[in-house]
Design an enzyme around this catalytic site. Structure first.
Site, PDB file in Angstrom:
ATOM      1  N   GLU A 168       0.822  -1.210   0.000  1.00  0.00           N
ATOM      2  CA  GLU A 168       0.000   0.000   0.000  1.00  0.00           C
ATOM      3  C   GLU A 168       0.852   1.254   0.000  1.00  0.00           C
ATOM      4  OE1 GLU A 168      -2.834  -0.242   3.165  1.00  0.00           O
ATOM      5  OE2 GLU A 168      -3.982  -1.864   2.213  1.00  0.00           O
ATOM      6  N   HIS A 201     -10.241   1.675   0.237  1.00  0.00           N
ATOM      7  CA  HIS A 201     -10.666   0.829   1.352  1.00  0.00           C
ATOM      8  C   HIS A 201     -12.184   0.624   1.394  1.00  0.00           C
ATOM      9  CE1 HIS A 201      -6.540   1.341   2.701  1.00  0.00           C
ATOM     10  NE2 HIS A 201      -6.755   0.422   3.603  1.00  0.00           N
TER      11      HIS A 201
END
Length: 319
Positions: A168, A201
């Site tokens: 990420e 997310h």
């Protein structure tokens, strides 16, 4: 007479002014679309495997490791293609722009993580008070190879502490910020970059709804909270990346925050020693605000940080 650091900064600034003049008018659109495509590729890689199993099942985690590591390994290609298309010719190498470099590496490993631990001073004190082990017992566990073998064999631990932080931060910070800084500037890029990270997310909503893990309203409220939290956290790690010019700091901070989770304020309020714990919560926040600029001073990590050479108006963030 200017010192060497000032002369180096002036050289990079002059060099960038020449580059900016040749940048196409649609630079911002190219940068935003490139970041959006990269974010979609990352999230999409999680769903190339069809399965009726939940996301925490070891088989699902292993498959997702494969796809997300492939996308992450290919993510520098997005930055290279963006650089080639826009005509921007930065002085630092592609790896240096992405925070992979040796200069200032030791401070980049220690200082950002220490700063983040200061912010979590309250939760750390609370954890220490509630821990049944003594300090020496804890140290014995940390140096025990069996402990680390157990951790490395746990797919969820690997995902939360290693793979997710590394991939990420590589995709959403190391690759996106070099594309956003020339368009928006360092300060705006710090707050723009986390939007891609926060929206990415939202895919958790799909799985929560699919497996009916709560009411629809509860799931969406949870998603909004998670978006807010991840956006703020993303801004923090973007700040760390730009100030230090290193990928390792954001990765370690990300891993630490995944371990700690969101501070359990409700538990602290009900704790027998709540006044002591809450005092450390406040002290941690105050110290964090006082130390955030000194502990991320680019002087520790080598001036100018590579990503800051991509803008002609670096501002206080880069110095």
């Amino acid at each position: 007479m200017k010192d060497d650091d000032d002369l180096t900064a002036d050289f990079h600034s002059d060099q960038l002014h020449a580059n900016v003049a040749s940048v196409p008018d649609g630079l911002c659109w190219v940068s935003i679309l490139s970041c959006l495509l990269l974010a979609c590729s990352y999230v999409g890689s999680l769903y190339v495997w069809k399965s009726d199993l939940p996301r925490d099942h070891p088989a699902v985690i292993k498959r997702r490791f494969t796809s997300v590591l492939i996308v992450s390994a290919l993510s520098p290609v997005f930055v290279w293609a963006w650089k080639d298309f826009t005509g921007i010719q930065p002085g630092p190498s592609l790896l240096a722009l992405m925070g992979i470099r040796l200069e200032g590496l030791i401070p980049a490993i220690i200082l950002p993580l220490l700063l983040t631990m200061v912010l979590f001073l309250g939760p750390l004190i609370q954890l220490a008070m509630d821990c049944p082990w003594g300090f020496m017992d804890g140290m014995k566990v940390v140096v025990d190879p069996c402990f680390w073998t157990l951790c490395l064999s746990d797919m969820r631990w690997l995902r939360n502490q290693v793979v997710a932080p590394l991939t990420e931060e590589l995709v959403f910070r190391a690759c996106m910020l070099p594309m956003l800084v020339p368009c928006a500037g360092p300060s705006a890029a710090i707050f723009t970059c986390p939007l891609f990270f926060g929206v990415a997310h939202f895919h958790h909503v799909i799985e929560l709804l699919r497996f009916r893990q709560g009411t629809v309203s509860g799931i969406f409220l949870s998603a909004v909270f998670q978006f807010s939290y991840t956006a703020v956290f993303g801004a923090y790690t973007a700040f760390i990346f730009i100030r230090t010019g290193h990928l390792v700091g954001p990765v370690l901070c990300h891993s630490f925050c995944n371990y700690m989770g969101f501070p359990a304020l409700s538990t602290a309020l009900d704790h027998p020693y709540r006044l002591t714990i809450l005092s450390f919560y406040v002290l941690g926040v105050v110290l964090f605000l006082l130390l955030i600029f000194p502990m991320t001073d680019p002087l520790f990590y080598g001036l100018p940080t590579p990503v800051c050479t991509l803008t002609s108006t670096p501002g206080s963030i880069c110095s």
